[in-house]
Design a protein around this motif. Structure first.
Motif, PDB file in Angstrom:
ATOM      1  N   ILE A 127       0.624  -1.256   0.010  1.00 44.06           N
ATOM      2  CA  ILE A 127      -0.240  -0.181  -0.441  1.00 44.06           C
ATOM      3  C   ILE A 127       0.979   1.286   0.123  1.00 44.06           C
ATOM      4  O   ILE A 127       0.410   2.078  -0.863  1.00 44.06           O
ATOM      5  CB  ILE A 127      -0.985  -0.491   1.076  1.00 44.06           C
ATOM      6  CG1 ILE A 127      -2.165   0.746   1.230  1.00 44.06           C
ATOM      7  CG2 ILE A 127      -0.260   0.383   2.476  1.00 44.06           C
ATOM      8  CD1 ILE A 127      -3.148   1.066   1.778  1.00 44.06           C
ATOM      9  N   ILE A 128       2.251   1.490   0.270  1.00 43.10           N
ATOM     10  CA  ILE A 128       3.155   2.304   0.870  1.00 43.10           C
ATOM     11  C   ILE A 128       3.258   2.884  -0.744  1.00 43.10           C
ATOM     12  O   ILE A 128       3.732   3.893  -1.026  1.00 43.10           O
ATOM     13  CB  ILE A 128       3.586   2.156   1.664  1.00 43.10           C
ATOM     14  CG1 ILE A 128       3.510   1.855   2.946  1.00 43.10           C
ATOM     15  CG2 ILE A 128       4.925   3.237   1.536  1.00 43.10           C
ATOM     16  CD1 ILE A 128       4.357   1.989   4.208  1.00 43.10           C
TER      17      ILE A 128
ATOM     18  N   SER B  70      -2.738   2.541  13.357  1.00 43.77           N
ATOM     19  CA  SER B  70      -2.296   2.428  14.439  1.00 43.77           C
ATOM     20  C   SER B  70      -2.794   0.953  14.889  1.00 43.77           C
ATOM     21  O   SER B  70      -2.466  -0.269  15.161  1.00 43.77           O
ATOM     22  CB  SER B  70      -1.631   2.980  15.614  1.00 43.77           C
ATOM     23  OG  SER B  70      -1.268   4.466  15.422  1.00 43.77           O
ATOM     24  N   ALA B  71      -4.803   1.334  14.660  1.00 43.80           N
ATOM     25  CA  ALA B  71      -5.207  -0.329  15.079  1.00 43.80           C
ATOM     26  C   ALA B  71      -5.763  -0.850  13.807  1.00 43.80           C
ATOM     27  O   ALA B  71      -6.038  -2.090  13.549  1.00 43.80           O
ATOM     28  CB  ALA B  71      -6.554   0.572  15.788  1.00 43.80           C
ATOM     29  N   GLY B  72      -4.198  -0.625  12.830  1.00 43.64           N
ATOM     30  CA  GLY B  72      -4.525  -1.872  11.225  1.00 43.64           C
ATOM     31  C   GLY B  72      -5.520  -1.928  10.564  1.00 43.64           C
ATOM     32  O   GLY B  72      -6.014  -2.243  10.382  1.00 43.64           O
ATOM     33  N   VAL B 264       0.217   9.788   7.616  1.00 44.74           N
ATOM     34  CA  VAL B 264       0.562   9.242   8.315  1.00 44.74           C
ATOM     35  C   VAL B 264       1.562   8.313   7.567  1.00 44.74           C
ATOM     36  O   VAL B 264       2.224   7.807   8.934  1.00 44.74           O
ATOM     37  CB  VAL B 264      -0.973   8.338   8.535  1.00 44.74           C
ATOM     38  CG1 VAL B 264      -0.971   7.395   9.483  1.00 44.74           C
ATOM     39  CG2 VAL B 264      -1.695   9.198   8.851  1.00 44.74           C
ATOM     40  N   LEU B 265       1.546   8.124   6.895  1.00 39.80           N
ATOM     41  CA  LEU B 265       2.962   6.443   6.246  1.00 39.80           C
ATOM     42  C   LEU B 265       4.128   7.382   6.771  1.00 39.80           C
ATOM     43  O   LEU B 265       4.690   6.956   6.998  1.00 39.80           O
ATOM     44  CB  LEU B 265       2.715   5.667   4.990  1.00 39.80           C
ATOM     45  CG  LEU B 265       1.221   4.876   5.294  1.00 39.80           C
ATOM     46  CD1 LEU B 265       0.826   4.906   3.873  1.00 39.80           C
ATOM     47  CD2 LEU B 265       0.666   4.262   6.488  1.00 39.80           C
ATOM     48  N   LEU B 266       4.267   9.092   6.392  1.00 36.48           N
ATOM     49  CA  LEU B 266       5.673   9.514   6.438  1.00 36.48           C
ATOM     50  C   LEU B 266       6.136   9.805   7.174  1.00 36.48           C
ATOM     51  O   LEU B 266       7.239   9.564   7.962  1.00 36.48           O
ATOM     52  CB  LEU B 266       5.105  10.495   5.645  1.00 36.48           C
ATOM     53  CG  LEU B 266       5.632  11.539   3.811  1.00 36.48           C
ATOM     54  CD1 LEU B 266       5.186  12.323   3.365  1.00 36.48           C
ATOM     55  CD2 LEU B 266       7.144  11.110   3.927  1.00 36.48           C
ATOM     56  N   GLY B 267       4.863   9.505   8.242  1.00 34.03           N
ATOM     57  CA  GLY B 267       5.532   9.912   9.773  1.00 34.03           C
ATOM     58  C   GLY B 267       5.275   8.538  10.613  1.00 34.03           C
ATOM     59  O   GLY B 267       5.898   8.329  11.781  1.00 34.03           O
ATOM     60  N   GLY B 268       5.832   7.682  10.156  1.00 29.62           N
ATOM     61  CA  GLY B 268       6.352   6.186  10.358  1.00 29.62           C
ATOM     62  C   GLY B 268       5.308   5.175  10.810  1.00 29.62           C
ATOM     63  O   GLY B 268       5.639   4.845  11.789  1.00 29.62           O
ATOM     64  N   GLU B 270       3.044   2.065  11.110  1.00 32.95           N
ATOM     65  CA  GLU B 270       3.000   1.031  10.687  1.00 32.95           C
ATOM     66  C   GLU B 270       1.732   0.729   9.771  1.00 32.95           C
ATOM     67  O   GLU B 270       0.565   0.513  11.019  1.00 32.95           O
ATOM     68  CB  GLU B 270       3.342  -0.499  11.389  1.00 32.95           C
ATOM     69  CG  GLU B 270       4.902  -0.853  10.385  1.00 32.95           C
ATOM     70  CD  GLU B 270       5.480  -1.408  11.664  1.00 32.95           C
ATOM     71  OE1 GLU B 270       4.896  -2.772  11.760  1.00 32.95           O
ATOM     72  OE2 GLU B 270       6.811  -1.108  12.587  1.00 32.95           O
ATOM     73  N   ILE B 271       1.754   0.449   8.835  1.00 33.95           N
ATOM     74  CA  ILE B 271      -0.217   0.122   7.766  1.00 33.95           C
ATOM     75  C   ILE B 271      -0.565  -1.209   8.422  1.00 33.95           C
ATOM     76  O   ILE B 271      -1.607  -1.096   8.599  1.00 33.95           O
ATOM     77  CB  ILE B 271      -0.029  -0.254   6.122  1.00 33.95           C
ATOM     78  CG1 ILE B 271      -1.002   0.439   5.767  1.00 33.95           C
ATOM     79  CG2 ILE B 271       1.109  -1.118   5.211  1.00 33.95           C
ATOM     80  CD1 ILE B 271      -1.731   1.914   5.669  1.00 33.95           C
TER      81      ILE B 271
END
Lengths: 343, 332
Positions: A127-128, B70-72, B264-268, B270-271
Motif C-alpha cells: 500500500i505504501i 495503528s489499530a491496523g 500518516v505513513l510518512l510519519g512512520g 505501520e500500515i
C-alpha cells in the motif's frame, strides 16, 4: 440434484453476486418496465458491456494482487502514463496503432516491475509503495505530456473501431474490447487454475511461510504478479484510448483503482488472501457495470448517482457477509450432526 | 539488540536516536533549507503561516488516521465525512437555523458518519478499506444530492475566515485559530495514544487482534470508538474548511484521502498496525506543508510536485530501512 446442490454451496459467493445482478434488473424492471423492453434492452446491455472491459482487465490483475494479500493503488496512474507515452508516439512520431500497443504494454510492465521490485525484493508494504508510485506515475504523466491531452484526431485511424465494431451475437453487438477482455479473463482463468504459477499465487497468498517451505520462490511470484498487473495496465491504457477517444493526463485512469478494488472485493476475493476466482471477479465487474447503467437508465437524477453507487457497494458487502455467516453456521451444524451420527 | 519487550537494550540516548521520527524530521529540515535558499518569501514566518493554514485541516484528520492505522485499519472516507458535515451545517443554516445551532448539527453529522463506518467494521467484521471506499461515495453522494453543482455560502460574518482570527502574534506572524487547534489536538492525541489505556488498547488491536481479545480488550468497542473519533474530528475539520472557503461545494477536498494517508505513513506509522507515532505524524504534516508551499514558491509546477511527493513518500520508507531491506533481500 445432489451434485447441483454441492455446486451451489461451493460457489455461494458467486451465486450471491449473480442474484444481486438479477435483483437490480428486477427492481429496474418494476420501476421502469420500458427499460427492459425490446428496444431499450439492447442499449442497456450495450452500455453494461462497454463499462465492463477496462475494469475487468484491471480487476484480473488486482485479483491476483489481492489474493497475495497485496493491493495496487497505482493502476490508474500507470494506465495514464502508458497511454500518454503511446499517445505522444502517435502524435509526434506517427507511430502505428500496433506499435503504440506494444509500447504501452512495455511501459506498463516496466512500471509494474518497479512496484514489484520494491514490494517483493525490498519487502516494503504494497500500500505504501503503490501510494508513492501512484503520485509519481501521475506526476510523470503530466511532465512528459506538459499538461496537454492527446485528442481523438491525433490517435491513429482505427483506434475507436474496437468499440464500434465487434462480434454480432443475435441482435446485440459485442464490441472487440469486450471480446478481448473476456478472452483475457479466460486466459487468466486457465493460468490460475491449471499452471504452476497460478497455483503458486494462491499458495503464497494463503500461507507464505508454508509456500516457502514447499520450495516456492515467493519473491519471484510476487514480482511476476506485479509485472503482469503492469502489462495489463498497458492493455487497459489502449482500451481507454479506444473507448474514450482521447488521452488526458488528469482524466485517463482517474479513480480506476477504487472501482477496480470494489469490483474485486464484491466479486468475492478475500482481502485476507488466498481466495478468489476469475468468475467471481467477472460477476463483480458486471454487477458494478449494471449498477452504473441502471442508475442512469431508471432515471435517477445525476446528483443521486454517487450516493446510490456507494449504497450498493455497502449493501453488497452486507449481503455477502450475512450469506457467508449463514453458510458457515449450516456447515458447522452439519459437522456436529456428522459426529453425532458416527457415535 | 532488542530486549524481550521490544525496546532497545542500549542507552537512552541511542534509543532516542534510533526512533523512526528522525526520517521525516531530517526530510523536513532538508526541504526547509532548500526552500528557504530558493525563495526570499519562504524565510518570512508570517508568509509561511498565512499560506499553510489550509493543510492544517487535513493535518487534524491525519492525527485520528494515525490512531486508526495503528489499530491496523484505514479510513478512506475522511474527506467525504468533512464534506458531508459541512454540507449539513450549511443546509441547516440556510433552512433558517442560527449558525450557533448549525455547527453542532454539523459535528453530529460527522459523528454519525463515523458511527456508520464503525458499526459496519467493528460489529460486522467487514474490511475497513472496502467499507470506507463504499461510504466515501455515500457521504459525498449525500452532499451532492442536496447541493448538486451549486455552492452554499453567505454565512454570518463571525463564522467566515475563523482561521484568520489571531490568537497571538509574534512580530508580524499570526498564529490563527486553525494552527493552534491543530497543535493542541496533536498534543492531546499524543497523550491519548502514548500515555493512556485507550492508546495501549489501540496498539494492542493493531499488533494482534486475537491476542487483544484474549487480554480482555473489547476490540469491537475500541474500533467503534476510533471511528467515532475520526468522524468527529473530520466534522471539525470540515467546518473549519467551510469557514476558510466561505462556502461548501460537494467536491470539497475531493481525492485528498490519499494525502491524509500519506501524511500518516510518512510519519512512520505501520500500515499493518501495532505501531504509530503522533510526533511522527505531526512532523510529517509539517513536511507535506513545507513541501507543497515550498515547491509552489520555488515555481515548481503542480504536476512535478505530485512526482516529488510520490518520490519522497517512497524515500522516507526506503532510507530508514536500508539495513532491513538488505536483509529482506536475502531472506524469504
Amino acid at each position: 440434484m445432489k451434485e447441483a446442490r454441492r455446486f451451489v454451496t461451493q460457489n455461494v459467493k458467486e451465486f450471491v453476486t449473480l442474484a444481486f445482478i438479477l435483483l437490480i434488473y428486477l427492481v429496474a424492471g418494476v420501476l421502469r418496465p420500458e427499460v427492459l423492453s425490446g428496444g431499450r434492452m439492447a442499449g442497456v446491455v450495450n452500455s453494461v458491456l462497454l463499462w465492463t472491459p477496462l475494469n475487468l482487465t484491471m480487476a484480473l490483475g488486482m485479483m491476483m494482487v489481492v489474493i497475495m494479500r497485496g493491493i495496487d493503488l497505482s493502476i490508474g496512474s500507470n494506465v495514464a502514463l502508458s497511454a500518454m507515452v503511446a499517445g505522444i508516439l502517435f502524435r509526434d512520431h506517427g507511430a502505428s496503432l500496433w506499435q503504440g500497443i506494444v509500447v504501452a504494454v512495455a511501459v506498463g510492465a516496466a512500471c509494474g516491475m518497479i512496484n514489484g521490485f520494491l514490494i517483493a525484493y525490498l519487502r516494503i508494504p504494497p500500500i505504501i509503495v503503490t501510494l508513492g508510485t501512484m503520485n509519481a506515475y501521475r506526476g510523470l504523466t503530466f511532465i512528459i505530456s506538459q499538461g496537454k491531452q492527446v485528442t481523438g484526431y491525433e490517435l491513429p485511424p482505427g483506434t475507436t473501431d474496437f468499440v464500434a465494431e465487434g462480434v454480432r451475437l443475435g441482435g446485440v453487438l459485442i464490441p472487440w474490447l469486450v471480446v478481448i477482455s473476456l478472452l483475457l479473463a479466460l486466459v487468466f482463468y486457465l493460468i490460475l487454475k491449471y499452471t504452476h504459477f497460478g497455483r503458486e499465487v494462491y499458495a503464497v497468498g494463503s500461507n507464505r511461510e508454508a509456500a516457502y517451505l514447499r520450495g516456492i520462490n515467493c519473491k519471484k511470484t510476487e514480482f511476476l504478479v506485479f509485472t503482469i498487473v503492469g502489462a495489463l495496465c498497458g492493455i487497459t491504457a489502449m482500451m481507454s484510448a479506444s473507448r474514450f477517444g482521447y488521452i488526458n493526463p488528469s482524466n485517463t485512469g482517474k479513480g480506476l483503482e477504487f472501482v477496480v478494488i470494489s469490483a474485486t472485493i464484491i466479486g468475492g476475493v478475500s482481502v485476507n488472501g488466498g481466495k478468489g476466482t476469475v468468475v467471481g471477479v467477472l460477476l463483480g465487474c458486471l454487477l458494478l457495470g449494471t449498477v452504473n447503467t441502471m442508475i442512469a437508465n431508471v432515471g435517477i437524477p445525476g446528483t443521486v448517482q454517487l450516493f446510490t453507487y456507494g449504497l450498493i457497494i455497502v449493501t453488497a458487502l452486507l449481503v455477502d457477509r450475512i450469506v457467508l455467516s449463514l453458510d458457515s453456521k449450516r456447515r458447522m451444524a452439519q459437522q456436529v450432526a456428522g459426529k453425532e451420527a458416527l457415535r | 539488540m532488542k530486549g524481550l519487550d521490544g525496546r532497545s537494550k542500549r542507552g537512552k540516548l541511542s534509543a532516542v536516536f534510533s526512533r523512526r521520527e528522525w526520517v521525516p524530521f531530517g526530510l523536513l529540515l532538508a526541504t526547509l533549507i532548500v526552500s528557504a535558499s530558493l525563495s526570499e518569501s519562504f524565510r518570512d514566518l508570517a508568509y509561511l503561516l498565512r499560506t499553510t493554514t489550509r493543510y492544517m485541516e487535513l493535518g487534524m484528520t491525519a492525527l485520528t488516521m494515525t490512531l486508526i492505522v495503528s489499530a491496523g485499519m484505514i479510513d478512506l472516507s475522511v474527506p467525504a465525512t468533512m464534506c458531508c458535515s459541512a454540507t449539513v451545517a450549511a443546509l441547516a443554516f440556510h433552512a433558517g437555523l442560527p449558525m450557533e445551532a448549525a455547527i453542532p448539527l454539523g459535528l453530529l453529522t460527522g459523528l454519525a458518519c463515523g458511527a456508520v463506518n464503525g458499526l459496519l467494521i467493528a460489529y460486522l467484521n467487514l474490511p475497513s478499506m472496502i467499507v470506507t471506499i463504499g461510504t466515501m461515495s455515500v457521504f459525498r453522494g449525500i452532499s451532492q444530492i442536496f447541493i448538486g453543482d451549486k455552492s452554499l455560502g453567505k454565512f454570518p460574518e463571525w463564522f467566515n475566515s475563523i482561521e484568520k482570527i489571531p490568537v497571538f502574534m509574534i512580530g508580524k506572524a499570526r498564529f490563527g485559530v486553525t494552527i493552534l487547534a491543530f497543535i493542541l489536538l496533536a498534543f492531546a492525541f499524543y497523550l491519548v495514544l502514548h500515555k493512556t489505556g485507550f492508546g495501549r488498547k489501540v496498539l494492542a488491536v493493531g499488533a494482534n487482534e486475537q491476542a487483544a481479545i484474549f487480554s480482555s480488550v473489547n476490540t469491537r468497542r475500541v474500533k467503534l470508538q476510533l471511528f467515532l473519533l475520526s468522524g468527529f474530528v473530520s466534522g471539525i475539520a470540515g467546518l473549519l474548511t467551510m469557514s476558510r472557503l466561505l462556502l461548501v461545494r460537494y467536491d470539497m477536498n475531493l481525492n485528498s484521502e490519499i494525502d491524509v494517508v500519506a501524511m500518516v505513513l510518512l510519519g512512520g506509522a505501520e500500515i499493518s498496525g501495532g505501531n504509530g507515532s503522533i510526533i511522527g505524524t505531526f512532523i510529517a504534516v509539517l513536511l507535506v506543508i513545507v513541501l507543497k508551499t515550498g515547491l509552489i514558491v520555488a515555481n515548481v509546477t503542480s504536476d512535478a510536485q505530485m512526482f516529488m511527493m510520490g518520490l519522497i513518500l517512497l524515500l522516507s520508507i526506503i532510507i530508514p530501512n536500508i539495513g532491513k531491506l538488505v536483509q529482506g533481500f536475502r531472506d524469504r
